[in-house]
Design a protein around this motif. Structure first.
Motif, PDB file in Angstrom:
ATOM      1  N   LEU A1260       0.835  -1.205   0.000  1.00  0.00           N
ATOM      2  CA  LEU A1260       0.000   0.000   0.000  1.00  0.00           C
ATOM      3  C   LEU A1260       0.864   1.246   0.000  1.00  0.00           C
ATOM      4  CD1 LEU A1260      -2.569   1.717   0.518  1.00  0.00           C
ATOM      5  CD2 LEU A1260      -2.272   1.219   2.959  1.00  0.00           C
ATOM      6  N   TRP A1261       1.821   1.298   0.915  1.00  0.00           N
ATOM      7  CA  TRP A1261       2.638   2.503   1.038  1.00  0.00           C
ATOM      8  C   TRP A1261       3.519   2.696  -0.202  1.00  0.00           C
ATOM      9  CZ3 TRP A1261       0.161   5.053   4.267  1.00  0.00           C
ATOM     10  CH2 TRP A1261      -0.339   4.486   5.437  1.00  0.00           C
ATOM     11  N   GLU A1262       3.997   1.613  -0.793  1.00  0.00           N
ATOM     12  CA  GLU A1262       4.791   1.733  -2.016  1.00  0.00           C
ATOM     13  C   GLU A1262       3.950   2.275  -3.163  1.00  0.00           C
ATOM     14  OE1 GLU A1262       7.212  -1.621  -3.111  1.00  0.00           O
ATOM     15  OE2 GLU A1262       7.398  -2.260  -1.024  1.00  0.00           O
ATOM     16  N   ALA A1263       2.668   1.868  -3.224  1.00  0.00           N
ATOM     17  CA  ALA A1263       1.799   2.327  -4.309  1.00  0.00           C
ATOM     18  C   ALA A1263       1.469   3.815  -4.181  1.00  0.00           C
ATOM     19  CB  ALA A1263       0.514   1.501  -4.323  1.00  0.00           C
ATOM     20  N   VAL A1264       1.379   4.304  -2.947  1.00  0.00           N
ATOM     21  CA  VAL A1264       1.017   5.712  -2.709  1.00  0.00           C
ATOM     22  C   VAL A1264       2.244   6.618  -2.750  1.00  0.00           C
ATOM     23  CG1 VAL A1264      -0.087   7.255  -1.029  1.00  0.00           C
ATOM     24  CG2 VAL A1264      -0.979   4.957  -1.363  1.00  0.00           C
ATOM     25  N   HIS A1265       3.414   6.043  -2.663  1.00  0.00           N
ATOM     26  CA  HIS A1265       4.658   6.815  -2.550  1.00  0.00           C
ATOM     27  C   HIS A1265       4.801   7.838  -3.687  1.00  0.00           C
ATOM     28  CE1 HIS A1265       8.747   7.110  -0.814  1.00  0.00           C
ATOM     29  NE2 HIS A1265       9.067   7.505  -2.028  1.00  0.00           N
ATOM     30  N   GLY A1266       5.078   9.091  -3.290  1.00  0.00           N
ATOM     31  CA  GLY A1266       5.412  10.137  -4.252  1.00  0.00           C
ATOM     32  C   GLY A1266       4.260  10.751  -5.008  1.00  0.00           C
ATOM     33  N   LEU A1267       3.013  10.465  -4.647  1.00  0.00           N
ATOM     34  CA  LEU A1267       1.875  11.058  -5.349  1.00  0.00           C
ATOM     35  C   LEU A1267       1.793  12.563  -5.072  1.00  0.00           C
ATOM     36  CD1 LEU A1267      -0.960   8.402  -4.791  1.00  0.00           C
ATOM     37  CD2 LEU A1267       0.544   8.672  -6.769  1.00  0.00           C
ATOM     38  N   LEU A1298       5.131  12.597   0.090  1.00  0.00           N
ATOM     39  CA  LEU A1298       3.954  13.333  -0.404  1.00  0.00           C
ATOM     40  C   LEU A1298       4.175  14.824  -0.143  1.00  0.00           C
ATOM     41  CD1 LEU A1298       1.175  10.917   0.954  1.00  0.00           C
ATOM     42  CD2 LEU A1298       2.309  10.883  -1.281  1.00  0.00           C
ATOM     43  N   ILE A1299       4.969  15.460  -0.983  1.00  0.00           N
ATOM     44  CA  ILE A1299       5.422  16.834  -0.708  1.00  0.00           C
ATOM     45  C   ILE A1299       4.300  17.860  -0.819  1.00  0.00           C
ATOM     46  CG2 ILE A1299       7.794  16.314  -1.356  1.00  0.00           C
ATOM     47  CD1 ILE A1299       7.237  17.478  -4.088  1.00  0.00           C
ATOM     48  N   HIS A1300       3.188  17.512  -1.511  1.00  0.00           N
ATOM     49  CA  HIS A1300       2.075  18.452  -1.649  1.00  0.00           C
ATOM     50  C   HIS A1300       0.965  18.171  -0.643  1.00  0.00           C
ATOM     51  CE1 HIS A1300       3.742  20.148  -5.334  1.00  0.00           C
ATOM     52  NE2 HIS A1300       3.946  18.904  -5.767  1.00  0.00           N
ATOM     53  N   LEU A1301       1.154  17.220   0.214  1.00  0.00           N
ATOM     54  CA  LEU A1301       0.097  16.833   1.140  1.00  0.00           C
ATOM     55  C   LEU A1301      -0.169  17.942   2.153  1.00  0.00           C
ATOM     56  CD1 LEU A1301      -1.735  14.384   1.827  1.00  0.00           C
ATOM     57  CD2 LEU A1301      -0.052  13.748   3.553  1.00  0.00           C
ATOM     58  N   GLU A1302      -1.446  18.315   2.271  1.00  0.00           N
ATOM     59  CA  GLU A1302      -1.849  19.344   3.225  1.00  0.00           C
ATOM     60  C   GLU A1302      -2.767  18.788   4.323  1.00  0.00           C
ATOM     61  OE1 GLU A1302      -3.688  22.430   0.990  1.00  0.00           O
ATOM     62  OE2 GLU A1302      -1.824  23.080  -0.007  1.00  0.00           O
ATOM     63  N   THR A1303      -3.606  17.803   3.949  1.00  0.00           N
ATOM     64  CA  THR A1303      -4.603  17.274   4.884  1.00  0.00           C
ATOM     65  C   THR A1303      -4.434  15.773   5.042  1.00  0.00           C
ATOM     66  OG1 THR A1303      -6.191  18.988   4.236  1.00  0.00           O
ATOM     67  CG2 THR A1303      -7.073  17.038   5.349  1.00  0.00           C
ATOM     68  N   LEU A1304      -4.362  15.342   6.285  1.00  0.00           N
ATOM     69  CA  LEU A1304      -4.243  13.922   6.589  1.00  0.00           C
ATOM     70  C   LEU A1304      -5.309  13.550   7.605  1.00  0.00           C
ATOM     71  CD1 LEU A1304      -2.753  11.201   6.392  1.00  0.00           C
ATOM     72  CD2 LEU A1304      -1.228  12.001   8.227  1.00  0.00           C
ATOM     73  N   SER A1305      -6.088  12.513   7.275  1.00  0.00           N
ATOM     74  CA  SER A1305      -7.154  12.054   8.153  1.00  0.00           C
ATOM     75  C   SER A1305      -7.029  10.546   8.330  1.00  0.00           C
ATOM     76  CB  SER A1305      -8.530  12.394   7.563  1.00  0.00           C
ATOM     77  OG  SER A1305      -9.568  11.856   8.353  1.00  0.00           O
ATOM     78  N   ILE A1306      -7.007  10.102   9.594  1.00  0.00           N
ATOM     79  CA  ILE A1306      -6.832   8.673   9.867  1.00  0.00           C
ATOM     80  C   ILE A1306      -7.810   8.238  10.953  1.00  0.00           C
ATOM     81  CG2 ILE A1306      -5.245   6.849  10.576  1.00  0.00           C
ATOM     82  CD1 ILE A1306      -2.945   8.485   9.644  1.00  0.00           C
TER      83      ILE A1306
END
Length: 1506
Positions: A1260-1267, A1298-1306
């Motif tokens: 999962l984390w490899e697939a999301v890496h760098g988006l 994820l350099i453009h990530l602004e919002t994280l919800s878990i």
């Protein structure tokens, strides 16, 4: 003369059959005729009686309504009684007829068998007489009138007998000496053959040994057209088929009688039903697939001269068309057909009377290319029955007669000492061991040692020079004398053997030509290879020229030489072998023998190959292949041990233990426990650890084997079977009474947080006849309840001891108990016997419990009533209880009294007035009950009385086990429903539409109604009158087995906003499309439409045409798609101009549905793609899906529920312009992580990614890496739980990328230090953290780590947090909005909060909302008055602006609505600030427990704070 005798015999047979037929048929025919005549008379009399009675009632004038009702009631009872009697009589007559027919059929069959035996005996006598007269009468060798066809057949039979006696009759008894052979019958030993049974996806070996030919050819007296015999190399497959062919030769036409002295495979007469037996060696027919062609090449060409072959071939063709033939195909594993489409030799359609018996190694069948439907019977050949007896027979050919007994006795001691018994079961190994022993060479049980001995002996034939190795390539070569002088030849042969197996095309891997000899320079040593016998050659006929084909003496010899080459050239593993293993998924099984040999030659190479094979094996889902891989690795380990390599470390993840392998396999387990996926321990308590030391190199004591499961982090399946197995924790003391101990020390998760999770990946547990304590098993279930995934646990005949602290030392033996564990601490139990169950469940943190019977239509039964009541009372966390019993007992009502449950469902076959009264008493004590479900066959006034005046919000009424409720007392039902003042949702499932049913719902204040009727809606006027009376109704769901116009008419003009129409079983017969369309169009308030039906017409799509709905949900799983249906759906969807959201559930194996989506203007699309193991989304469907999705130019949000292993789905979403993507999956395999990553990275407009899955994984984390996404949301599947983050290091790396990530919800399932550290230093602006929806907030146990990570988020502006208990936090200076929702908050904690405001030296808005309680479950409330003084303290502080101090309070007694009041001034503009999803989950959770809460909203400005 023979003709006359045949005619007499035929007449005799016809007379016998006629008599038998008449004898049985008269009884068969007359019995049903008499019964049906009697039935007709009774039916006619009944009909006449009722017709006359109806006429009388028609003529007589009835003056009062009472008289009419009385007569109608009487007539109804009489009709029902007569119908019942008639039905019973019909059923009894049918049963009697079936029994008579069955008895007659059995009698005919028995008589036919007797006649067949008599006829066959007489035929054999006549043939014998004919044979005798033919040889005695030299003047008349051909009987007058003998058919030319018969003569030609006889000529062919004689030719085949001569061929088989020449080709198959002799057997080499010594692999060391090709010239030492004997007749098969002199040295043949009966094989040990076991039957296999078909079980779902696999064939499983049974305990049944096959001892006759009849058992091979027949199953339940039916002929098996395709029979397979599988066995490992050298197990005797070829010899068995040769012996069978010779038995046929000697028994054909009555030459010899059956050998009654030999009890196994002595029924030679069973072969005589086959007039011809064709023996084919498949290695000589590579690239041929037609069996007829093989027969011509191998048999006809060997019997007939070239001039006669054409006619002989035509004769064989006629024989195969009209006569019963047996075709023996030897060595399927050494054969390949032309191309991939031919996986088996085939017969043409007209050769239907031919039976094929095929021998093969097991791996060939495990490929998966041979379908189960191609296998009519399968048998496992496990060598020979009496190996020592065969050893003595062979020794008798090798030593003097007077020395035989002494030599044999010494040999048996030698076998026992060196542990060679297992090898002796293979005839090839046996002959090598015996012959080497006779020559004075003693072996250690190593296969490599035996094959080196074979090579040594073969080379000696070609070159008698002797020389030993100064530096042997491997230790086993040290004592050899004839290999060193020929080592160059050995290396060339080994290189060729390797390349033929791993590089060449499969058709040239076994049988090859001079071309391959030249390629590897073997042509230079061809004479040596042929003279030694390591290679054999045969002439191949061709129309243009003749040539020779070559092969190794045995495939296993070729495999040994290939392993020798690999051991000398380790780089072959990463190169050629890696490429070979990638050819097809099951290639790792092909090389099993090579791997085993390699284990005995070079440990490092074997370990490397083991890891490579395991990578392929891990992707294989076939359980048969898992078991086979277990055997392969075990054989490799034993081979290494036999050669002195005791420290070999082989890779294995699926372990299958039994009495015969547990010692050696446990050594492999010790190195692989952390990676184990399956653990299956099956120990027969009748013979515990019988073979205590299999491998000579394994010196482990077999007194007790221990499995410590604490390190098994990847284990998904656990099977334990046997009285010899004890389950215990590490603190308890083991006992030698139990040779196998399973250690699982499960700590209380509420008491210990630092220990690693126990069995975090487990999905399935099966315990049969295992001994353990109730405490141990209770801990196991407690662990399962804390996991965040679906799990199953089965108990059967387990011996439970109650030896926990404070428990009485008693024991129990369980029945069969199935436990299904679901997220949110839910458990469903089905059982045959409740013994021991309640002791196991006592005190567990179960929130939802369902009890049912094991049999589908039966409920559970409580035999231990006191334990049941005590256990139910001990489940302090219980919220939902569902009990299905055949008959509710008093202990149930006793157990229910005073429970804090919110939902209760009770189902029983019988529900009398006593139960209704008990229910009334129990209901009054269930203060928190909100939802009630009742399941019963028929209603009663007492039942409805019991429901009167309840405070429930939701009511479900159903029949027994979903059969539907029969309502006979609608008036009582109406009164009870009207009294349910809080009722909001009603769900009722009725067996049929009845008088007064719809009137019972009239005028209810419910906002949700679901009605399902198993029959047709009869009273449409009542239904039409009802629905408009439900003025508050917003959501309506109607289901029926059959639709009718009245149903559609009843829907007209309603004010509902949501409508669901579902059909089951027969589905909807939409023959009234126009009427349905009018009704749907009249629903002016309708916004959401959900349709799930199973009908196949296009009427449904026409009915939804041009609706003004905004949301449409369609379940299309059962539709058989055609172009017409797809086009109709497309037109209807295109006409929905206001449609914004479309939800579709469909099988993804068809491209047709995707075309219907083309060009829609929807903004949101949800696809639930149903895929089974047998369905694949192929490239064609992927392309169709992509084209349709790409055409949705307005699409912004796409949600897909999928199986991530399907490559086509990822291709389908490639390059879309969507902004929001939601992916839902039960699991996320890393199989296609590169493809998944490529597809996700192609979504250049993607802003938001939502992932719902139970647990994370590295893929999962490899697939999301760098988006390039800005928002990432992670939660459990369908947001019912949180996501269980285990791979925190991978998560941290991905978040950092994820350099453009602004919002994280878990949504967090389990917090851990690693989880909080994964956030450290991220550049996000908004963070939302919450617990699961149906449980409390996050129970933060690592507050310091959590607080440090938060303070490191230097860009963070908004933080929303739902915690179980308030904790003080260090927040970054950048934070502008802080929302904290706490399930509980003590007044002292509020004081700490007020004092902590001094830490905030920058402007920040804080919203704090909490429950006024010290505990939620169970509730321990705190009066709101204790919190009010803090409002004044906050207001008095400088630079603190109190925008809101609001109290949400539940009434003490009367009323049900929560009151809202504010303390002090309220800033209306700020009241709705920061209303987020986290708050909604928190409020729903707190309100469910009737907890008062306080909401505080303040703003802090810069400056000094007093």
């Amino acid at each position: 003369m023979p003709v006359m005798e045949n005619m007499e015999l035929k007449e005799l047979s016809n007379e016998t059959q006629t008599c038998l037929f008449m004898n049985t048929s008269v009884t068969i025919l007359l019995t049903p005729v008499c019964l049906f005549t009697l039935l007709g008379i009774v039916t006619y009399l009944s009909y006449t009686f009722f017709r006359e009675r109806c006429n009388i009632h028609t003529l007589v004038r009835v003056h009062t309504t009472t008289v009419i009702k009385r007569h109608t009631s009487f007539l109804s009872r009489e009709t029902k009684s007569s119908e019942t009697n008639l039905a019973s009589l019909i059923e009894e007559t049918a049963i009697a007829n079936r029994r008579a027919l069955e008895d007659a059929r059995i009698d005919i069959k028995e008589d036919q068998q007797v006649c067949s035996i008599e006829i066959l005996t007489k035929v054999n006598d006549l043939i014998n007489k004919t044979q005798c007269s033919k040889y005695t009468d030299t003047d008349n060798t051909t009987a007058p009138g003998q058919d030319e066809y018969v003569a030609k057949c006889q000529e062919l039979i004689e030719g085949m007998k001569k061929l088989y006696n020449k080709k198959l009759n002799h057997l080499t008894i010594s692999p060391l000496d090709d010239y030492s052979d004997e007749k098969i019958r002199d040295v043949y030993m009966t094989p040990k053959m076991m039957a296999m049974r078909k079980d779902k996806k696999a064939f499983l070996k049974t305990e049944k040994q096959v001892n006759t030919y009849k058992e091979v050819f027949l199953t339940d007296n039916s002929v098996n057209p395709r029979i397979f015999i599988q066995g490992e190399a050298g197990s005797g497959k070829t010899t068995f088929l040769a012996k069978l062919a010779l038995d046929w030769c000697e028994g054909v036409h009555g030459s010899i009688a059956s050998d009654n002295s030999a009890p196994i495979f002595a029924d030679v007469d069973a072969l005589q039903c086959y007039e011809f037996v064709f023996h084919i060696t498949l290695r000589n027919s590579v690239n041929q697939f037609d069996v007829y062609t093989m027969i011509r090449k191998q048999i006809i060409d060997s019997i007939y001269s070239p001039t006669d072959r054409e006619k002989a071939s035509e004769l064989v063709s006629e024989i195969m068309k009209h006569q019963r033939c047996l075709i023996l195909l030897d060595g399927l594993d050494e054969w390949t057909g032309p191309g991939d489409q031919h996986n088996l030799p085939t017969l043409v359609v007209y050769h239907i009377k031919c039976v094929m018996l095929i021998s093969t190694r097991p791996w060939k069948l495990a490929y998966g290319k041979i379908k189960h439907s191609d296998i009519d019977a399968l048998f496992q050949l496990e060598g020979i029955n009496e190996p020592l007896e065969l050893s003595k027979t062979i020794l008798s050919r090798l030593v003097n007669k007077e020395e035989l007994e002494i030599t044999y006795s010494a040999f048996t001691l030698y076998v026992e000492k060196q542990k060679l018994g297992e090898l002796l079961s293979s005839p090839m190994m046996l002959s090598a061991i015996v012959c080497s022993y006779a020559d004075g060479i003693e072996l250690k049980g190593s296969k490599c040692e035996i094959y080196i001995l074979l090579v040594e002996s073969l080379f000696k034939k070609a070159n008698s020079n002797k020389s030993t190795f100064t530096h042997p390539p491997f230790p086993l070569f040290t004592r050899t004398e004839h290999i060193q002088p020929n080592v160059e030849n050995l290396n060339r042969l080994a290189e060729m053997a390797f390349h033929l197996l791993f590089v060449n095309e499969r058709e040239n891997a076994i049988v090859f030509s001079i071309t391959e000899l030249k390629e590897f320079q073997i042509d230079e040593i061809k004479d040596f290879a042929l003279k030694s016998g390591i290679l054999s050659a045969q002439r191949t006929a061709s129309a243009l020229r003749s040539s020779s084909s070559f092969m190794f003496i045995h495939l296993s010899m070729q495999e040994f030489l290939a392993a020798y080459h690999i051991a000398r050239n380790a780089n072959r593993i990463d190169g050629i072998i890696s490429i070979y293993l990638n050819r097809h998924p099951k290639a790792y099984l092909d090389i099993s023998q090579v791997f085993i040999f390699l284990c005995g030659l070079d440990v490092s190479c074997a370990e490397k190959l083991s890891r490579m094979m395991h990578e392929r094996h891990a992707l294989d889902t076939n359980s048969d292949n898992h078991n086979m891989c277990n055997r392969i690795v075990l054989a490799g380990y034993r081979e290494a041990n036999a050669n002195g390599y005791s420290d070999i470390s082989l890779k294995l993840s699926h372990f299958y233990f039994d009495n015969n392998n547990i010692i050696d396999l446990h050594k492999i387990w010790e190195n692989n426990a952390a990676n184990a996926i399956v653990l299956d321990v099956d120990i027969d308590d009748r013979k515990p650890l019988e073979n205590q030391r299999i491998s000579p190199g394994n010196d482990e004591c077999a007194s007790q084997i221990t499995f410590d499961l604490h390190s098994c982090l990847e284990l998904t399946h656990l099977w334990l079977r046997g009285r010899c197995i004890l389950g215990k924790d590490s603190a308890s003391v083991g006992t030698l009474e139990f040779p196998v101990c399973i250690i699982l020390n499960i700590a209380d998760p509420t008491q210990c947080t630092e220990l690693p999770p126990v069995l975090p990946s487990i999905k399935y547990i099966d315990l049969t006849s295992v001994t353990c304590s109730c405490t141990w098993l209770r801990s196991l279930l407690s662990m399962m309840l804390t996991q965040n995934c679906n799990m199953k646990c089965y108990l059967d005949d387990c011996h439970l001891t109650a030896c926990g602290e404070g428990e009485v030392n008693t024991s129990y033996t369980t029945g069969r108990i199935g436990l299904d564990v679901y997220p949110n601490k839910s458990i469903s139990i089905s059982l045959t016997n409740d013994t021991g169950l309640w002791e196991i469940l006592h005190g567990l943190s179960i929130k939802s419990l369902k009890l049912d019977g094991w049999v589908v239509k039966r409920g559970c039964r409580v035999n231990h009533e006191k334990s049941f009541s005590q256990t139910i009372a001990s489940l302090s966390k219980l919220e939902t209880l569902d009990i299905k019993m055949d008959e509710l007992t008093p202990c149930v009502w006793e157990a229910l009294r005073g429970l804090n449950i919110k939902s209760l469902t009770l189902s029983s076959r019988k529900w009398g007035e006593l139960h209704a009264e008990s229910l009334t008493q129990s209901q009054s004590s269930l203060k928190r009950l909100e939802t009630l479900g009742i399941g019963v066959t028929e209603d009663s006034p007492g039942l409805w009385k019991a429901l009167h005046g309840l405070n429930i919000k939701s009511l479900r009424l159903d029949g027994w086990k979903g059969e539907g409720l029969r309502i006979n007392h609608s008036q009582s039902l109406s009164q009870s429903l009207s009294s349910l003042m809080r009722l909001q949702k009603l769900d009722i499932h009725v067996a049929e539409d009845s008088t007064g049913l719809w009137e019972a719902f009239y005028g209810l204040n419910i906002n949700k109604l679901r009605v399902f009727c198993k029959g047709r809606v009869k009273y449409k006027e009542s239904l039409s009158h009802l629905l408009p009376s439900l003025t508050r109704l917003e959501t309506l769901s109607i289901g029926a087995d059959e639709a009718c116009p009245g149903l559609w008419e009843a829907l007209q003009g309603l004010s509902v906003k949501s409508l669901t129409i579902k059909g089951e079983n027969k589905g909807f017969e939409l023959n009234h499309t126009e009427l349905l369309s009018q009704s749907l169009s009249s629903l002016t308030q309708l916004e959401t439409l959900d349709i799930s039906v199973e009908e196949q017409s296009t009427g449904l799509w026409e009915a939804i045409h041009t609706l003004n709905i905004k949301t449409l949900s369609l379940s299309l799983d059962w539709i058989q798609w055609t172009d017409l249906r797809t086009e109709s759906l497309s037109k209807s969807l295109s006409s929905l101009t206001r449609l914004e959201t479309l939800n579709v559930s469909v099988y993804a194996d068809s491209s047709l549905p995707w075309k219907a989506l083309h060009g829609l203007n929807i903004k949101s699309l949800s696809l639930r793609l149903s895929l089974s193991e047998y369905r694949k989304c192929k490239d064609l469907q992927a392309e169709s899906l992509y084209q349709s999705l790409a055409s949705l130019t307005q699409l912004e949000t796409l949600s897909i529920t999928l199986h991530p292993k399907r490559r086509g789905l990822w291709r389908g979403i490639h390059g879309l312009n969507i902004k929001r993507l939601s992916l839902k999956s039960k699991e996320w395999g890393g199989l296609h992580k590169e493809l998944i990553s490529l597809s996700l990275s192609s979504l250049t407009q993607l802003d938001t990614l939502c992932i719902e899955m139970p647990c994370d994984n590295p893929g999962l984390w490899e697939a999301v890496h760098g988006l390039n996404i800005k928002s990432l949301s992670l939660s459990g599947l369908w947001k019912r739980t949180g996501i269980d983050v285990k791979h925190t290091v991978s998560m941290a790396k991905t978040l950092a990328s994820l350099i453009h990530l602004e919002t994280l919800s878990i949504d967090v399932e389990h917090e851990s230090p690693g989880l909080w550290e994964a956030f450290h230093g991220q550049n996000i602006k908004s963070l939302s953290l919450s617990g699961v929806r149906k449980s409390s907030g996050i129970d933060v146990k690592h507050a310091e780590t959590f607080s440090q990570s938060l303070s490191s988020l230097t860009q963070l502006e908004t933080l929303a947090l739902h915690v179980h208990t308030y904790i003080a936090l260090q927040v970054p200076q950048s934070l502008k909005y802080l929302n904290i929702y706490s399930d509980t908050m003590l007044p002292s904690k509020v004081r700490e909060l007020v004092d902590s405001l001094a830490i905030y030296t920058h402007s920040i808005g804080i919203k704090l909302e909490f429950g006024c309680a010290s505990s939620i479950d169970p509730p321990e409330r705190i009066p709101v008055q204790e919190y009010i003084p803090f409002q004044q303290e906050l207001a008095a502080r400088k630079n603190v602006a109190v925008k809101r101090f609001r109290i949400y309070e539940w009434p003490d007694s009367a009323g049900y609505a929560m009151s809202v009041r504010d303390i002090g001034d309220v800033d209306d503009a700020a009241c709705d600030i920061l209303e987020d999803d986290v708050y909604k989950k928190f409020a729903k959770y707190i309100d469910r427990y009737i907890i008062n809460r306080i909401s505080i909203l303040i703003e802090i400005s810069p400056g000094s704070i007093s």
